[in-house]
Design an enzyme around this catalytic site. Structure first.
Site, PDB file in Angstrom:
ATOM      1  N   TYR A 143       0.837  -1.190   0.000  1.00 53.94           N
ATOM      2  CA  TYR A 143       0.000   0.000   0.000  1.00 53.94           C
ATOM      3  C   TYR A 143       0.878   1.249   0.000  1.00 53.94           C
ATOM      4  O   TYR A 143       2.006   1.229   0.456  1.00 53.94           O
ATOM      5  CB  TYR A 143      -1.029   0.003   1.126  1.00 53.94           C
ATOM      6  N   CYS A 144       0.336   2.318  -0.586  1.00 53.23           N
ATOM      7  CA  CYS A 144       1.062   3.580  -0.780  1.00 53.23           C
ATOM      8  C   CYS A 144       2.451   3.339  -1.370  1.00 53.23           C
ATOM      9  O   CYS A 144       3.463   3.745  -0.799  1.00 53.23           O
ATOM     10  CB  CYS A 144       1.173   4.356   0.537  1.00 53.23           C
TER      11      CYS A 144
END
Length: 273
Positions: A143-144
């Protein structure tokens, strides 16, 4: 004292315990405040540590998901409070096992380019964990994701971001110290699945693969606590006397807090077009 902290005296503000039950919006306001104070020369360069319980920090693109309300409901059902950050990036998890470190630097006299800010934080994390072979490159499936994802053996445990205000720069890292990195990633995977519901979008959201993420405790094969890392950081700095915001700095903090809270309120009330 290590080379990282030799060239100048640093201010240290530890909120790893005091901020846990407070909104992460307060931390964004704190870093904005420090950017102005440090950028104007009214404060020494600052290291701030902060932890917030069960919060998902969303980026602006996350808020453009076609079913964002249902996505946020899914986060709340997992016990997380969603907020929208005041800078770029995508969704990240904050909880009691995630330590955030902000390095706040001044560009008043010399410009600091973006890559130099990232490299400075990478150097600091490597000093905190000298036994680890830490690499910086994008971990696809995390994620990110970004070019300064920090990983060991191809599994991500941290990400770095930057915010720049009034000649001040806040370089921020989230370090997954305790618990399960894959369980955190599963929360974000479910958020995107619920928020997209199979629809095509102009922006390409990450396809989360939970196995690409882990905590430092998992990666290094020993129990590491957030407080242990805070103490190690404090020792690296030469154990300076902690200095939270002073009375003459709180009015500026109030200004930034009001701005951050109002922006978040508008974002959550009215989905972006």
């Amino acid at each position: 004292m290590p080379l990282f902290f030799e060239e100048t005296s640093w201010r240290f503000w530890d909120q790893s315990l005091s901020a846990k039950n407070r909104s992460a919006l307060e931390s964004f306001a704190a870093d904005d405040t420090l950017c102005e104070l440090v950028g104007s020369g009214k404060s020494a360069p600052t290291v701030r540590t902060w932890v917030h319980d069960n919060t998902i920090v969303l980026g602006i693109q996350d808020h453009r998901l076609p079913h964002i309300d249902e996505g946020m409901d899914a986060l709340k059902a997992h016990g997380f409070q969603p907020i929208v950050r005041n800078s770029g990036g995508l969704a990240v998890v904050l909880d009691a096992g995630v330590l955030n470190i902000s390095l706040v630097l001044s560009e008043k006299d010399n410009a600091i380019d973006i890559s130099a800010g990232y490299e400075l934080m990478l150097d600091l994390v490597r000093e905190l964990f000298p036994e680890a072979a830490i690499e910086a490159y994008e971990i696809v499936g995390s994620y990110c994701p970004g070019s300064y994802d920090l990983s060991i053996g191809g599994r991500k445990f941290a990400g770095i971001s930057q915010r720049r205000i009034r000649r001040g720069i806040a370089v921020q890292v989230y370090l997954c110290i305790e618990g399960s990195g894959s369980e955190r990633a599963e929360v974000i995977r479910n958020f995107y699945k619920t928020g997209l519901q199979g629809e095509e979008t102009k922006f390409t959201y990450p396809e989360i693969k939970p196995e690409t993420m882990a905590s430092l405790s998992e990666l290094l094969g020993r129990k590491i606590t957030v407080q242990e890392v805070v103490l190690d950081l404090h020792a690296l700095m030469g154990e300076p006397v902690p200095m939270p915001l002073q009375s003459d700095e709180t009015e500026l903090y109030g200004f930034y807090l009001e701005r951050v809270v109002e922006r978040n309120r508008k974002m959550l009330e009215r989905p972006l077009e």
